[in-house]
Write an enzyme that holds these catalytic residues in place. Sequence first.
Site, PDB file in Angstrom:
ATOM      1  N   PHE A  32      10.592  -4.489 -72.963  1.00  0.00           N
ATOM      2  CA  PHE A  32      11.123  -4.347 -71.604  1.00  0.00           C
ATOM      3  C   PHE A  32      11.041  -5.715 -70.920  1.00  0.00           C
ATOM      4  CE2 PHE A  32      12.178  -2.078 -67.679  1.00  0.00           C
ATOM      5  CZ  PHE A  32      13.167  -1.280 -68.197  1.00  0.00           C
ATOM      6  N   HIS A  37       8.750 -13.045 -69.359  1.00  0.00           N
ATOM      7  CA  HIS A  37       8.769 -13.211 -70.822  1.00  0.00           C
ATOM      8  C   HIS A  37       9.711 -14.347 -71.212  1.00  0.00           C
ATOM      9  CE1 HIS A  37       7.808  -8.726 -70.580  1.00  0.00           C
ATOM     10  NE2 HIS A  37       6.787  -9.223 -71.244  1.00  0.00           N
ATOM     11  N   GLN A  61      -4.232  -0.258 -77.059  1.00  0.00           N
ATOM     12  CA  GLN A  61      -4.690  -0.854 -75.799  1.00  0.00           C
ATOM     13  C   GLN A  61      -4.459   0.059 -74.598  1.00  0.00           C
ATOM     14  OE1 GLN A  61      -1.851  -4.268 -76.343  1.00  0.00           O
ATOM     15  NE2 GLN A  61      -1.713  -4.199 -74.120  1.00  0.00           N
ATOM     16  N   SER A 185       6.749  -7.839 -63.812  1.00  0.00           N
ATOM     17  CA  SER A 185       5.998  -6.982 -64.725  1.00  0.00           C
ATOM     18  C   SER A 185       6.933  -5.891 -65.219  1.00  0.00           C
ATOM     19  CB  SER A 185       4.828  -6.343 -63.970  1.00  0.00           C
ATOM     20  OG  SER A 185       4.324  -5.232 -64.689  1.00  0.00           O
TER      21      SER A 185
HETATM   22  O1  PAF Z   1       0.558  -8.748 -72.524  1.00  0.00           O
HETATM   23  C1  PAF Z   1       1.078  -7.927 -73.294  1.00  0.00           C
HETATM   24  O2  PAF Z   1       2.269  -7.598 -73.210  1.00  0.00           O
HETATM   25  C2  PAF Z   1       0.216  -7.284 -74.371  1.00  0.00           C
HETATM   26  O3  PAF Z   1      -1.075  -7.046 -73.917  1.00  0.00           O
HETATM   27  C3  PAF Z   1       0.202  -8.074 -75.682  1.00  0.00           C
HETATM   28  C4  PAF Z   1      -0.432  -9.444 -75.512  1.00  0.00           C
HETATM   29  C5  PAF Z   1       1.619  -8.228 -76.206  1.00  0.00           C
HETATM   30  C6  PAF Z   1      -0.615  -7.319 -76.741  1.00  0.00           C
HETATM   31  O4  PAF Z   1      -0.078  -6.069 -76.995  1.00  0.00           O
END
Ligand code: PAF
Length: 283
Positions: A32, A37, A61, A185
């Site tokens: 996304f 990014h 996570q 975000s």
């Molecule tokens: O920041 C993120 O998007 C995630 O925590 C990462 C570093 C890709 C690990 O899944």
Amino acid sequence: MRIIETVAEMQAFSREARREGKSISLVPTMGFLHEGHASLMIEGKKRADILVTSIFVNPTQFGPTEDFDAYPRDLARDRNVAETAGVDIIFAPKASDMYPRGFQTYVNVEELTLPLCGASRPGHFQGVTTVVAKLLNIVMPHVALFGKKDFQQLAVIRRMAADLNMDVEIVGMPIVREADGLAMSSRNAYLGPEERRNALCLSRALATARDLFLDGERSVGTLRDRVLRVIGEVSGAVIDYADFRDGDTLEAVETANGRTLIALAVKIGTTRLIDNCILGEEQ
Ligand code: PAF
């Protein structure tokens, strides 16, 4: 741009690229993709011959009550963003390939993961460090880039890489904000129009504290009161934490200096947003 979907193929590609003397940069993401990014990718492209971005919504996570299932996913859109930013390879593995049956090894960074998001999201950083360690082993990059919006994550990953002698340069990149200040975000997609307006209280609180600091205020008590007041003015904003920490060790501080981190996690409706600033750094 090529899409690689298996761990074996990704490792074979990177092994061959390294054998040919090519350098590799990696931007790990959960997809996304947004301009934040893209800024990592553009920098990654400058720093190596081959730019890889991973797109993997990492189940380990997310806590049991968190938004793993709801997390926004749109690979078609991500392909466009990545290609425009100069990505050569998208690595998009399946969870069953990353965590096959019998998986039982985790990476755990200690003190740095205790406060802030580590306190509110038990197990989160163990999931992050484990998947990032795996991605580094699979993609074998010379450099890996992460955003400073996840300030604690960056600190934890730097620690892991140093402690485990990982042969990779970890680069932290500035927060990218919308024109009105909201930190970019993927979770901003959850916000309705009124919540989107309310979400500005995070960047507003940081800016208010930073202005006070630049005017000479050094008492964390006073700075914290102002942060709490700005966020408290917004109905529907619930503070998870509003912490003042040393920007290197993440230890709590009572007197602010140029390396002091203000870290915020605030729920706007059901969406938990984070933001931060280092008081002495240009925003
Ligand atoms: O920041 C993120 O998007 C995630 O925590 C990462 C570093 C890709 C690990 O899944």
